[in-house]
Motif scaffolding. Structure first.
Motif, PDB file in Angstrom:
ATOM      1  N   MET A   1       0.872  -1.126   0.055  1.00  0.00           N
ATOM      2  CA  MET A   1      -0.089  -0.084   0.045  1.00  0.00           C
ATOM      3  C   MET A   1       0.865   1.320   0.144  1.00  0.00           C
ATOM      4  O   MET A   1       1.851   1.207   0.561  1.00  0.00           O
ATOM      5  N   THR A   2       0.643   2.349  -0.802  1.00  0.00           N
ATOM      6  CA  THR A   2       1.316   3.501  -0.959  1.00  0.00           C
ATOM      7  C   THR A   2       0.821   4.608  -0.074  1.00  0.00           C
ATOM      8  O   THR A   2      -0.339   4.467   0.043  1.00  0.00           O
ATOM      9  N   GLN A   3       1.313   5.183   0.863  1.00  0.00           N
ATOM     10  CA  GLN A   3       0.819   6.051   1.569  1.00  0.00           C
ATOM     11  C   GLN A   3       0.028   7.179   1.201  1.00  0.00           C
ATOM     12  O   GLN A   3      -0.739   7.678   1.456  1.00  0.00           O
ATOM     13  N   SER A   4       0.516   7.531   0.025  1.00  0.00           N
ATOM     14  CA  SER A   4      -0.245   8.653  -0.643  1.00  0.00           C
ATOM     15  C   SER A   4      -1.551   8.124  -1.557  1.00  0.00           C
ATOM     16  O   SER A   4      -2.486   9.124  -1.727  1.00  0.00           O
ATOM     17  N   TYR A   5      -1.499   7.076  -1.732  1.00  0.00           N
ATOM     18  CA  TYR A   5      -2.821   6.527  -2.584  1.00  0.00           C
ATOM     19  C   TYR A   5      -3.128   5.219  -1.856  1.00  0.00           C
ATOM     20  O   TYR A   5      -2.971   4.272  -2.398  1.00  0.00           O
ATOM     21  N   PRO A   6      -3.821   5.174  -0.869  1.00  0.00           N
ATOM     22  CA  PRO A   6      -4.047   3.911   0.030  1.00  0.00           C
ATOM     23  C   PRO A   6      -5.228   3.063  -0.665  1.00  0.00           C
ATOM     24  O   PRO A   6      -5.284   2.095  -0.191  1.00  0.00           O
ATOM     25  N   ARG A   7      -6.147   3.850  -1.293  1.00  0.00           N
ATOM     26  CA  ARG A   7      -7.225   3.164  -1.827  1.00  0.00           C
ATOM     27  C   ARG A   7      -7.177   2.362  -3.188  1.00  0.00           C
ATOM     28  O   ARG A   7      -6.085   2.768  -3.754  1.00  0.00           O
ATOM     29  N   ARG A   8      -7.751   1.410  -3.691  1.00  0.00           N
ATOM     30  CA  ARG A   8      -7.845   0.573  -4.878  1.00  0.00           C
ATOM     31  C   ARG A   8      -9.082   0.817  -5.497  1.00  0.00           C
ATOM     32  O   ARG A   8     -10.158   0.577  -4.850  1.00  0.00           O
ATOM     33  N   LEU A   9      -9.046   1.176  -6.731  1.00  0.00           N
ATOM     34  CA  LEU A   9     -10.385   0.821  -7.504  1.00  0.00           C
ATOM     35  C   LEU A   9     -10.299   0.664  -8.970  1.00  0.00           C
ATOM     36  O   LEU A   9      -9.237   0.593  -9.609  1.00  0.00           O
ATOM     37  N   ARG A  10     -11.222  -0.082  -9.441  1.00  0.00           N
ATOM     38  CA  ARG A  10     -11.226  -0.443 -11.093  1.00  0.00           C
ATOM     39  C   ARG A  10     -12.155   0.376 -11.731  1.00  0.00           C
ATOM     40  O   ARG A  10     -13.361   0.654 -11.194  1.00  0.00           O
ATOM     41  N   LEU A  11     -11.934   1.257 -12.725  1.00  0.00           N
ATOM     42  CA  LEU A  11     -12.648   2.001 -13.308  1.00  0.00           C
ATOM     43  C   LEU A  11     -13.495   1.303 -14.142  1.00  0.00           C
ATOM     44  O   LEU A  11     -13.461   0.274 -14.719  1.00  0.00           O
TER      45      LEU A  11
ATOM     46  N   THR B   1      -8.399   9.980  -1.532  1.00  0.00           N
ATOM     47  CA  THR B   1      -9.656  10.807  -1.175  1.00  0.00           C
ATOM     48  C   THR B   1      -9.285  12.163  -1.708  1.00  0.00           C
ATOM     49  O   THR B   1      -8.267  12.619  -1.645  1.00  0.00           O
ATOM     50  N   VAL B   2     -10.366  13.118  -2.012  1.00  0.00           N
ATOM     51  CA  VAL B   2     -10.213  14.384  -2.642  1.00  0.00           C
ATOM     52  C   VAL B   2     -10.811  15.243  -1.536  1.00  0.00           C
ATOM     53  O   VAL B   2     -12.134  15.139  -1.130  1.00  0.00           O
TER      54      VAL B   2
ATOM     55  N   LEU C   1     -12.961   9.838  -5.038  1.00  0.00           N
ATOM     56  CA  LEU C   1     -11.515   9.439  -5.183  1.00  0.00           C
ATOM     57  C   LEU C   1     -10.896  10.025  -6.337  1.00  0.00           C
ATOM     58  O   LEU C   1     -11.605   9.925  -7.384  1.00  0.00           O
ATOM     59  N   VAL C   2      -9.570  10.094  -6.670  1.00  0.00           N
ATOM     60  CA  VAL C   2      -8.725  10.534  -7.742  1.00  0.00           C
ATOM     61  C   VAL C   2      -7.643   9.678  -7.677  1.00  0.00           C
ATOM     62  O   VAL C   2      -7.365   9.033  -6.612  1.00  0.00           O
ATOM     63  N   THR C   3      -7.611   8.936  -8.872  1.00  0.00           N
ATOM     64  CA  THR C   3      -6.348   8.094  -9.120  1.00  0.00           C
ATOM     65  C   THR C   3      -4.975   8.624  -9.225  1.00  0.00           C
ATOM     66  O   THR C   3      -4.828   9.891  -9.503  1.00  0.00           O
ATOM     67  N   ALA C   4      -3.911   7.684  -9.115  1.00  0.00           N
ATOM     68  CA  ALA C   4      -2.642   8.440  -9.215  1.00  0.00           C
ATOM     69  C   ALA C   4      -2.476   8.956 -10.356  1.00  0.00           C
ATOM     70  O   ALA C   4      -1.598   9.875 -10.818  1.00  0.00           O
ATOM     71  N   CYS C   5      -3.118   8.336 -11.495  1.00  0.00           N
ATOM     72  CA  CYS C   5      -2.929   8.686 -13.060  1.00  0.00           C
ATOM     73  C   CYS C   5      -3.995   9.608 -13.317  1.00  0.00           C
ATOM     74  O   CYS C   5      -4.375   9.861 -14.577  1.00  0.00           O
ATOM     75  N   ASN C   6      -4.442  10.477 -12.372  1.00  0.00           N
ATOM     76  CA  ASN C   6      -5.556  11.611 -12.472  1.00  0.00           C
ATOM     77  C   ASN C   6      -6.928  11.103 -13.268  1.00  0.00           C
ATOM     78  O   ASN C   6      -7.624  12.101 -14.034  1.00  0.00           O
ATOM     79  N   TYR C   7      -7.322  10.127 -12.830  1.00  0.00           N
ATOM     80  CA  TYR C   7      -8.975   9.894 -13.156  1.00  0.00           C
ATOM     81  C   TYR C   7      -9.657  10.013 -12.165  1.00  0.00           C
ATOM     82  O   TYR C   7      -9.284   9.515 -11.213  1.00  0.00           O
ATOM     83  N   LEU C   8     -10.836  10.631 -12.029  1.00  0.00           N
ATOM     84  CA  LEU C   8     -11.719  11.076 -10.967  1.00  0.00           C
ATOM     85  C   LEU C   8     -12.676   9.904 -10.923  1.00  0.00           C
ATOM     86  O   LEU C   8     -13.330   9.466 -11.968  1.00  0.00           O
ATOM     87  N   ALA C   9     -12.735   9.077  -9.981  1.00  0.00           N
ATOM     88  CA  ALA C   9     -13.868   8.216  -9.630  1.00  0.00           C
ATOM     89  C   ALA C   9     -15.130   8.278  -9.647  1.00  0.00           C
ATOM     90  O   ALA C   9     -15.496   9.379  -9.250  1.00  0.00           O
TER      91      ALA C   9
END
Length: 67
Positions: free
Chosen positions: A1-11, A22-23, A30-38
């Motif tokens: 788990m990364t500290q800055s991006y602790p959640r996981r999701l599939r678009l 989280t935003v 949620l926003v992904t590390a590659c800049n997609y808004l959930a």
């Protein structure tokens, strides 16, 4: 788990699992590390699910080396 991006999701419609955060402290946004808004149709994954998105992995690696 990364500290800055602790959640996981599939678009919605996607195959990869992304790391997300989280935003503004809102757990429903949620926003992904590659800049997609959930969105509401995206699938939340367990926080320990492996990250399979290459762009997410690259972004996390870049942030960790910048520290």
């Amino acid at each position: 788990m990364t500290q800055s991006y602790p959640r996981r999701l599939r678009l919605h419609g996607g195959r990869n699992t992304h790391a997300a955060r989280t935003v503004n402290g809102n757990p429903n946004q949620l926003v992904t590390a590659c800049n997609y808004l959930a969105g509401p149709k995206d699938e939340r994954k367990p926080d320990d699910a492996p990250i399979t998105c290459r762009a997410t992995g690259c972004q996390i690696a870049a942030e960790e080396t910048a520290r």
